[in-house]
Design an enzyme around this catalytic site. Structure first.
Site, PDB file in Angstrom:
ATOM      1  CG  ASP A   7      38.628  96.571  16.955  1.00 42.57           C
ATOM      2  OD1 ASP A   7      39.596  97.119  17.262  1.00 42.57           O
ATOM      3  OD2 ASP A   7      38.242  96.683  15.826  1.00 42.57           O
ATOM      4  CD  GLU A   9      34.689  99.591  15.396  1.00 42.28           C
ATOM      5  OE1 GLU A   9      35.120 100.723  15.676  1.00 42.28           O
ATOM      6  OE2 GLU A   9      35.234  99.671  14.296  1.00 42.28           O
ATOM      7  CD  GLU A  52      32.204 113.853  15.034  1.00 42.33           C
ATOM      8  OE1 GLU A  52      31.515 113.599  15.542  1.00 42.33           O
ATOM      9  OE2 GLU A  52      32.313 115.618  14.931  1.00 42.33           O
ATOM     10  CG  HIS A 152      37.162 101.059  11.306  1.00 37.56           C
ATOM     11  ND1 HIS A 152      38.611 101.658  12.405  1.00 37.56           N
ATOM     12  CD2 HIS A 152      37.829 102.062  10.374  1.00 37.56           C
ATOM     13  CE1 HIS A 152      39.517 102.643  12.217  1.00 37.56           C
ATOM     14  NE2 HIS A 152      39.108 102.742  10.572  1.00 37.56           N
ATOM     15  CG  ASP A 157      38.728  96.628  12.255  1.00 36.02           C
ATOM     16  OD1 ASP A 157      38.473  95.646  10.800  1.00 36.02           O
ATOM     17  OD2 ASP A 157      38.345  97.429  12.335  1.00 36.02           O
TER      18      ASP A 157
END
Length: 240
Positions: A7, A9, A52, A152, A157
């Site tokens: 995963d 980010e 965001e 997150h 994750d």
């Protein structure tokens, strides 16, 4: 079978607009078991992070100020994922970002490093059409505790996704025969030269009353369909 559950980010939603990877988390599966090996790093993207995105993962520019660049960890990342099958939720997103990071360093893309990619988002939608397929929704469906997931995070994750993936594909385990069964097993060689284990199957044959009941059901079907029943042999034409 070596698999890497992965995963990331990022600073935003689209690497084509200059967004970059700021966290990579990977855990290793070997023959469908977690090994405890993982790869985890935060990265300084050299640019701002969308508000965001910060609201989703909580990673700020100040936190990343002293972190390494992707170029500093690229070789270690490649070594960890090389020759493995990747398991990623919404794979096109992460693969697009990582391919961009590798390309910026003049390195080969993931399809040259890894043997393939399993997209658990696509898999979840195929298994349960019309149902929610987010990581949180899948954790709920397979009763995996994600109460500690407030934001997150790539490593967290990846760890949750590994459990989800194993739960989603658990039916495959029924194909693996145990060598500890009480019944004797016969080891056979397949055409590919790999040994397989075959456990003797217990056959239960129908008794006389069950055979009669079966014949009665077939007769009822034939009667309801004017003599047509696929499970009965065709009647011989009468002799002239």
């Amino acid at each position: 079978m070596r698999q890497i559950v992965l995963d990331t980010e990022t600073t935003g939603l689209d690497w084509r607009n200059g967004d970059r990877v700021i966290e990579i988390g990977c855990v290793e599966l070997l023959n469908r078991s977690l090994t405890g090996r993982h790869f985890h790093v935060y990265l300084n993207p050299g640019r701002g992070i969308d508000a965001e995105a910060v609201a989703v993962h909580g990673i700020t520019e100040d936190f990343l100020a002293d972190k390494p660049k992707f170029a500093d960890v690229a070789a270690d990342f490649e070594d960890f994922v090389r020759d493995a099958e990747l398991v990623i939720h919404n794979a096109s997103f992460d693969v697009g970002f990582l391919d961009n990071e590798l390309s910026l360093q003049g390195r080969g893309k993931l399809d040259r490093l890894c043997v393939g990619v399993i997209d658990t988002l696509k898999l979840a939608k195929e298994q349960n059409p019309g149902k929610k397929a987010s990581l949180d929704a899948l954790c709920d469906r397979y009763e995996i505790d994600n109460g500690h997931r407030e934001l997150h995070g790539a490593l967290l994750d990846a760890e949750l996704l590994a459990e989800v993936y194993l739960a989603m594909t658990r039916g495959q385990e029924s194909l693996i025969m145990s060598l500890d069964d009480d019944e004797p097993a016969t080891r056979l060689g397949d055409a590919d030269g790999v040994a397989r284990v075959r456990v003797p199957v217990k056959v239960l044959r129908a008794c006389e009353s069950e055979l009669q009941a079966h014949d009665g059901v077939l007769a009822d079907i034939a009667k309801a369909n004017k003599g047509l029943c696929l499970w009965l042999p065709p009647e011989e034409p009468a002799a002239a």
